[in-house]
Design a protein around this motif. Structure first.
Motif, PDB file in Angstrom:
ATOM      1  N   GLN A  27       0.794  -1.161  -0.101  1.00  0.00           N
ATOM      2  CA  GLN A  27       0.067  -0.257   0.290  1.00  0.00           C
ATOM      3  C   GLN A  27       0.916   1.638   0.063  1.00  0.00           C
ATOM      4  O   GLN A  27       0.807   2.460  -0.426  1.00  0.00           O
ATOM      5  CB  GLN A  27      -0.930   0.000   1.094  1.00  0.00           C
ATOM      6  CG  GLN A  27      -1.762   0.769   1.699  1.00  0.00           C
ATOM      7  CD  GLN A  27      -2.617   1.086   2.509  1.00  0.00           C
ATOM      8  OE1 GLN A  27      -2.816   0.284   2.977  1.00  0.00           O
ATOM      9  NE2 GLN A  27      -2.737   2.277   2.826  1.00  0.00           N
ATOM     10  N   GLN A  28       1.694   1.519   0.870  1.00  0.00           N
ATOM     11  CA  GLN A  28       2.594   2.443   0.776  1.00  0.00           C
ATOM     12  C   GLN A  28       3.586   2.866  -0.474  1.00  0.00           C
ATOM     13  O   GLN A  28       3.992   3.589  -0.572  1.00  0.00           O
ATOM     14  CB  GLN A  28       3.277   2.419   2.363  1.00  0.00           C
ATOM     15  CG  GLN A  28       4.384   3.797   2.650  1.00  0.00           C
ATOM     16  CD  GLN A  28       4.658   3.778   3.722  1.00  0.00           C
ATOM     17  OE1 GLN A  28       4.713   2.033   4.113  1.00  0.00           O
ATOM     18  NE2 GLN A  28       5.456   4.291   4.201  1.00  0.00           N
ATOM     19  N   HIS A  29       4.352   1.591  -0.644  1.00  0.00           N
ATOM     20  CA  HIS A  29       5.399   1.444  -1.909  1.00  0.00           C
ATOM     21  C   HIS A  29       4.919   0.878  -3.230  1.00  0.00           C
ATOM     22  O   HIS A  29       5.624   1.092  -4.017  1.00  0.00           O
ATOM     23  CB  HIS A  29       6.473   0.967  -1.327  1.00  0.00           C
ATOM     24  CG  HIS A  29       6.822   1.723  -0.256  1.00  0.00           C
ATOM     25  ND1 HIS A  29       7.572   3.187   0.330  1.00  0.00           N
ATOM     26  CD2 HIS A  29       7.117   0.659   1.437  1.00  0.00           C
ATOM     27  CE1 HIS A  29       7.799   3.445   1.332  1.00  0.00           C
ATOM     28  NE2 HIS A  29       7.917   1.624   1.977  1.00  0.00           N
ATOM     29  N   GLY A  30       4.005   1.180  -3.060  1.00  0.00           N
ATOM     30  CA  GLY A  30       3.657  -0.330  -5.114  1.00  0.00           C
ATOM     31  C   GLY A  30       3.593   1.423  -5.589  1.00  0.00           C
ATOM     32  O   GLY A  30       4.230   1.328  -6.775  1.00  0.00           O
ATOM     33  N   ALA A  31       2.849   2.415  -5.516  1.00  0.00           N
ATOM     34  CA  ALA A  31       3.585   3.633  -6.069  1.00  0.00           C
ATOM     35  C   ALA A  31       4.543   3.590  -6.654  1.00  0.00           C
ATOM     36  O   ALA A  31       4.902   4.152  -7.951  1.00  0.00           O
ATOM     37  CB  ALA A  31       2.656   4.648  -5.611  1.00  0.00           C
ATOM     38  N   GLY A 271      -1.270   5.780  -1.904  1.00  0.00           N
ATOM     39  CA  GLY A 271      -2.106   5.573  -1.155  1.00  0.00           C
ATOM     40  C   GLY A 271      -2.072   5.262   0.160  1.00  0.00           C
ATOM     41  O   GLY A 271      -2.485   4.922   1.037  1.00  0.00           O
ATOM     42  N   THR A 272      -3.432   7.199   0.112  1.00  0.00           N
ATOM     43  CA  THR A 272      -2.858   7.011   0.997  1.00  0.00           C
ATOM     44  C   THR A 272      -4.920   6.829   0.627  1.00  0.00           C
ATOM     45  O   THR A 272      -6.027   6.895  -0.155  1.00  0.00           O
ATOM     46  CB  THR A 272      -3.558   8.691   0.963  1.00  0.00           C
ATOM     47  OG1 THR A 272      -2.561   9.309   1.181  1.00  0.00           O
ATOM     48  CG2 THR A 272      -4.253   9.474   2.020  1.00  0.00           C
ATOM     49  N   SER A 278      -5.394   6.524   7.024  1.00  0.00           N
ATOM     50  CA  SER A 278      -4.480   6.849   6.783  1.00  0.00           C
ATOM     51  C   SER A 278      -3.998   7.355   5.422  1.00  0.00           C
ATOM     52  O   SER A 278      -4.283   7.395   4.244  1.00  0.00           O
ATOM     53  CB  SER A 278      -4.629   4.877   5.906  1.00  0.00           C
ATOM     54  OG  SER A 278      -3.345   4.475   5.770  1.00  0.00           O
ATOM     55  N   GLY A 283       3.670   9.677  -1.078  1.00  0.00           N
ATOM     56  CA  GLY A 283       3.283   8.924  -1.797  1.00  0.00           C
ATOM     57  C   GLY A 283       2.624   9.334  -2.509  1.00  0.00           C
ATOM     58  O   GLY A 283       2.443   9.638  -3.914  1.00  0.00           O
ATOM     59  N   VAL A 320      -6.106   0.838  -8.701  1.00  0.00           N
ATOM     60  CA  VAL A 320      -5.500   0.945  -7.172  1.00  0.00           C
ATOM     61  C   VAL A 320      -6.339   1.326  -6.594  1.00  0.00           C
ATOM     62  O   VAL A 320      -6.199   1.003  -5.363  1.00  0.00           O
ATOM     63  CB  VAL A 320      -5.046   3.080  -7.623  1.00  0.00           C
ATOM     64  CG1 VAL A 320      -4.078   3.378  -6.151  1.00  0.00           C
ATOM     65  CG2 VAL A 320      -3.621   2.828  -8.287  1.00  0.00           C
ATOM     66  N   GLN A 324      -6.294  -1.260  -3.112  1.00  0.00           N
ATOM     67  CA  GLN A 324      -6.796  -0.650  -2.006  1.00  0.00           C
ATOM     68  C   GLN A 324      -7.452  -1.712  -0.676  1.00  0.00           C
ATOM     69  O   GLN A 324      -7.374  -1.483   0.710  1.00  0.00           O
ATOM     70  CB  GLN A 324      -6.704   1.136  -1.712  1.00  0.00           C
ATOM     71  CG  GLN A 324      -5.002   1.971  -2.130  1.00  0.00           C
ATOM     72  CD  GLN A 324      -5.905   3.488  -1.917  1.00  0.00           C
ATOM     73  OE1 GLN A 324      -6.813   3.440  -1.304  1.00  0.00           O
ATOM     74  NE2 GLN A 324      -3.877   3.843  -1.679  1.00  0.00           N
TER      75      GLN A 324
END
Length: 334
Positions: A27-31, A271-272, A278, A283, A320, A324
């Motif tokens: 979720q945090q680093h996928g982008a 990722g938000t 979150s 991100g 996305v 998520q």
């Protein structure tokens, strides 16, 4: 026995923790991973992609959207939405161009004051009156566009910025081969990351977005936090408009249309969670860059109409959001 390792310890919780961590990292680093892949493919496919001029143009065009997305990140983390930022961006540019005739201070403070005031009004109506963010910010979007048209005589008047003024240098000059607006954007994101992750206000923002009632019981000033993030969003949109006016040397009235959707897309792609509670400042910056890379690749192809940018961006955003949602459910199950 099932669930035990050779030394007799239970491996079940360990596997669940590992899966939960992997879901969180995705979720945090996928982008960021997607951005690296996209840039690698683009650099191998187009000789002009990694040229200095092309990268500089992408960085500059990303800077203005990124500043808007910065404020939007705080809003979405609280579980809200701000549809007025596109109109505020255009209004900020016009106010800055008009104010530039009275000096750089007026050119910067006027859009900040005007757009920040509208953001403050949004926050008060949402937090104190209890109106839905969608309706309030939609009304502000229309109202700001109306003010813009009134100032410019229905768009017939375009205010210009003196190219020899110090205000113009903010948009036209560069440091180390990188435009000043890009440096300003990087500095703002660094400050925003510290505020969101390392300050009490940032903790309040996460608490309000995670569970508003629980946050209030923990002592978080819910209303004040909401008012603050909408005011911040207005300030960021106004500043982005001012920097754009300094870059273009004019206040263009037709800009900003659809920018609110681009900003929301960039924040969510970064990722938000739209549900709030979150999110990551870094991100959002990655999300902006990813959108600009996609647009640049489509422009590099040349044979595709610009409408394909919207199709690709929309499809990517849908993917996305689905990802998520799946990751969020997986983490709750684990």
């Amino acid at each position: 026995m099932p669930g035990e390792t050779l030394n007799g310890t239970d491996a079940g919780p360990r596997r669940m923790n590992r899966s939960e961590r992997l879901s969180g990292l995705a979720q945090q680093h996928g982008a960021l991973v997607t951005l690296v892949i996209a840039m690698t493919v683009a650099s191998l496919s187009f000789d002009t992609f990694l040229t200095g001029d092309n990268l500089e143009n992408m960085a500059l065009s990303s800077a203005f959207l990124a500043v808007v997305a910065l404020g939007m990140t705080f809003v979405i983390v609280t579980g809200g939405i701000d549809l007025s930022v596109g109109s505020l961006f255009a209004l900020g540019g016009v106010l800055a161009a008009w104010g530039s005739q009275y000096g750089t201070a007026v050119a910067l403070l006027l859009p900040l004051a005007g757009c920040g005031l509208i953001g403050l009004l949004n926050g008060v109506l949402i937090a104190r009156v209890g109106l839905p963010p969608f309706i309030v910010t939609l009304a502000a979007m229309l109202g700001a566009r109306g003010v813009l048209l009134a100032i410019t005589d229905e768009g017939s008047t375009t205010y210009l910025v003196d190219k020899d003024s110090f205000f113009a240098t903010l948009g036209q000059s560069s440091l180390g081969g990188i435009g000043v607006p890009v440096w300003i954007t990087v500095a703002l994101f660094a400050v925003g990351a510290v505020v969101l992750r390392r300050t009490r206000f940032g903790q309040y923002v996460y608490a309000v977005g995670g569970n508003e009632d629980a946050g209030a019981l923990m002592g978080a000033p819910v209303a004040r936090t909401k008012i603050s993030v909408y005011t911040l969003s207005g300030l960021c949109a106004g500043l982005a408009g001012a920097l754009n006016a300094a870059w273009l040397l004019s206040g263009v009235t037709i800009l900003g249309s659809g920018m609110e959707l681009e900003a929301i897309s960039a924040v969510v792609i970064g990722g938000t969670l739209l549900s709030g509670g979150s999110g990551f400042i870094s991100g959002s910056l990655v999300g902006v860059l990813l959108l600009k890379v996609i647009q640049n690749v489509i422009n590099q192809i040349g044979s595709l109409d610009s409408a394909y940018q919207q199709v690709v961006s929309g499809a990517f955003l849908a993917v996305v959001v689905v990802a998520q949602t799946w990751l969020g459910r997986r983490r709750r199950v684990l």
